[in-house]
Write an enzyme that holds these catalytic residues in place. Structure first.
Site, PDB file in Angstrom:
ATOM      1  N   GLU A 155      -7.389  31.477  26.637  1.00  0.00           N
ATOM      2  CA  GLU A 155      -6.810  30.472  27.529  1.00  0.00           C
ATOM      3  C   GLU A 155      -6.006  29.484  26.684  1.00  0.00           C
ATOM      4  OE1 GLU A 155      -5.448  28.543  30.260  1.00  0.00           O
ATOM      5  OE2 GLU A 155      -6.978  29.853  31.147  1.00  0.00           O
ATOM      6  N   ASP A 168      -0.657  33.168  36.822  1.00  0.00           N
ATOM      7  CA  ASP A 168       0.337  32.351  37.527  1.00  0.00           C
ATOM      8  C   ASP A 168       1.374  33.265  38.165  1.00  0.00           C
ATOM      9  OD1 ASP A 168       2.418  30.568  38.273  1.00  0.00           O
ATOM     10  OD2 ASP A 168       1.859  29.180  36.676  1.00  0.00           O
ATOM     11  N   THR A 205     -14.309  32.722  42.634  1.00  0.00           N
ATOM     12  CA  THR A 205     -14.122  31.432  41.971  1.00  0.00           C
ATOM     13  C   THR A 205     -13.596  30.390  42.950  1.00  0.00           C
ATOM     14  OG1 THR A 205     -11.852  31.948  41.350  1.00  0.00           O
ATOM     15  CG2 THR A 205     -13.590  32.625  39.819  1.00  0.00           C
ATOM     16  N   ASN A 265      -2.018  32.242  23.015  1.00  0.00           N
ATOM     17  CA  ASN A 265      -1.178  33.019  23.916  1.00  0.00           C
ATOM     18  C   ASN A 265      -1.685  34.461  23.932  1.00  0.00           C
ATOM     19  OD1 ASN A 265       1.053  33.753  25.531  1.00  0.00           O
ATOM     20  ND2 ASN A 265       2.287  34.234  23.730  1.00  0.00           N
TER      21      ASN A 265
END
Length: 236
Positions: A94, A144, A214, A121
């Site tokens: 992350e 994303d 989640t 990354n």
């Protein structure tokens, strides 16, 4: 070398605030030595020196199947899975420091010793830090979507990324994906089926039972969006 030369393609993330407060700050200070893997940098503070190799046995203190989650967010999925399958090791990748701190907080609260976190990354981790054939599974849950057409070039799941995943997976290893954006789901399907990996289903996979619902997914469900799962396997 500058960052634009080192990373000619746009990254799939935007860095958000890195300030830690309250319980996250406390957990990070008290437990990061146990959970954080310090990968050496090259240019940016989320880069990975291409000469670095991740030694999982050393990091976890044991030999076990390794699952890597790309974009682990607040750690809900990986902490739950690590608690449910203690025989496996889990690496959370992350870029968002508060998310990593939350993951560490969860792991410490559960007394988990089979979780490690790294701020980096993910494509660079897969490309050079992970030895080829070293991963049992790679998870890419709710990346994303970059839903505006002018931003789609920043999406993580591309043919090049799929081959990084394929190289890092052990024979028989699995790449699991999930998204709540239909257009991105279709792109994921096209990318996966165009890769060297095999789709384990005709198109969409049934929900992966090991993936907890989640808070992010709950918001998507409340908004009426359909969750799509995909599962691809490396031959072997």
């Amino acid at each position: 070398m500058n960052e634009s030369t080192y990373r000619p393609q746009p990254v799939s993330f935007v860095r958000r605030g890195s300030r830690l407060q309250g319980r996250r700050e406390k957990a990070w200070e008290e437990h990061r030595e146990q959970y954080l893997v310090q990968m050496p940098r090259l240019i940016a503070d989320t880069s990975v020196d291409p000469d670095y190799r991740f030694d999982a046995a050393q990091a976890f203190g044991r030999e076990a199947e390794l699952v890597l989650e790309v974009g682990s967010g607040l750690g809900e999925a990986i902490a739950h899975a690590a608690a449910q399958t203690p025989e496996r090791n889990f690496l959370a990748v992350e870029v968002y420091l508060p998310g990593l701190a939350q993951t560490v907080q969860r792991a410490a609260a559960l007394g988990l010793d089979n979780v490690r976190v790294v701020q980096a990354n993910a494509p660079e981790v897969l490309a050079t830090a992970c030895e080829p054939g070293s991963l049992a599974e790679v998870w890419t849950f709710f990346p994303d979507p970059w839903h505006k057409s002018r931003h789609e070039k920043r999406r993580l799941v591309t043919p090049a990324f799929a081959e990084l995943v394929a190289d890092a997976l052990a024979p028989g290893g699995v790449w699991r994906l999930a998204t709540d954006w239909e257009h991105y789901a279709e792109q994921m399907l096209e990318v996966g089926e165009g890769s060297s990996l095999q789709n384990l289903h005709q198109d969409w996979a049934p929900r992966f039972e090991g993936r907890i619902v989640t808070s992010f997914e709950n918001k998507a469900l409340k908004a009426g969006r359909t969750i799509r799962d995909l599962t691809f396997r490396k031959a072997g």
